[in-house]
Design an enzyme around this catalytic site. Sequence first.
Site, PDB file in Angstrom:
ATOM      1  N   THR A   1      88.831  44.987  59.967  1.00 14.27           N
ATOM      2  CA  THR A   1      88.471  44.568  61.321  1.00 14.27           C
ATOM      3  C   THR A   1      88.631  45.736  62.289  1.00 14.27           C
ATOM      4  O   THR A   1      88.954  46.859  61.899  1.00 14.27           O
ATOM      5  CB  THR A   1      89.290  43.342  61.747  1.00 14.27           C
ATOM      6  OG1 THR A   1      90.679  43.613  61.579  1.00 14.27           O
ATOM      7  CG2 THR A   1      88.935  42.139  60.882  1.00 14.27           C
ATOM      8  N   HIS A   2      88.404  45.475  63.557  1.00 16.11           N
ATOM      9  CA  HIS A   2      88.250  46.534  64.553  1.00 16.11           C
ATOM     10  C   HIS A   2      89.380  47.554  64.544  1.00 16.11           C
ATOM     11  O   HIS A   2      90.552  47.231  64.410  1.00 16.11           O
ATOM     12  CB  HIS A   2      88.119  45.927  65.957  1.00 16.11           C
ATOM     13  CG  HIS A   2      89.388  45.248  66.434  1.00 16.11           C
ATOM     14  ND1 HIS A   2      90.391  45.907  67.107  1.00 16.11           N
ATOM     15  CD2 HIS A   2      89.797  43.965  66.314  1.00 16.11           C
ATOM     16  CE1 HIS A   2      91.376  45.074  67.391  1.00 16.11           C
ATOM     17  NE2 HIS A   2      91.036  43.876  66.927  1.00 16.11           N
TER      18      HIS A   2
END
Length: 217
Positions: free
Chosen positions: A144-145
């Site tokens: 994820t980010h």
Amino acid sequence: MPGQQVIATPIVVVAASGLAREAAVAAVASGQRVRGVLDDRKDLQGKDIAEGLPVLGTIDEAIDHLDAQFVVCTGKGRVRRTIVERLSGQGVDGDHYVTITHPSVHVPPGCHVGPGAVLLAGVVLTADVSVGAHVVCMPHVVLTHDCVLAEYSTLCAGVVLGGGVRVERDAYVGMAASVRENSRIGEGSVVGMGSVVLQHVPAFQTWAGVPATPLRG
């Protein structure tokens, strides 16, 4: 010239492992051409490790394939690093390494994948993810980010990283492990499969469990 066919640079896989076969399948699915494998095992010389994947010789024969691109396919990052260092003596430099990304994997703008990395089927990168050189992500890893995977790190199938996780060089995260956002997995450390990591894992330690805690030798 218009209509001229572009022939892909062949790939030579180093180390006759299960990962080598997986990487070859992903490469072919992506339209890349795999020439074969280099491995030091005497019993493999002149044989195929899979249909259409011949063993071309030992690692020291990489010098005979400098027209190709390379990917090192051992499961442990420190072993990959040792092989990369050895290949440098055969004239295989950074420009010779290819990234293998299964066609199911989308690398969004703002994400980076380094040379020699392998991303198998179903790997997800969301936003501003950095994957270093010679990293291996097994199927269905979720990044994820703002996650950062340092060079030679290994994430096994089904690993999920929360936002902002950093996995340091040579670290190994076992199958189906989950890591809380903004945590750090230290250099050379190991996270056991199925573990839930809720805090930083120090370098060169092995952690496992739910929640993950250090294993004592």
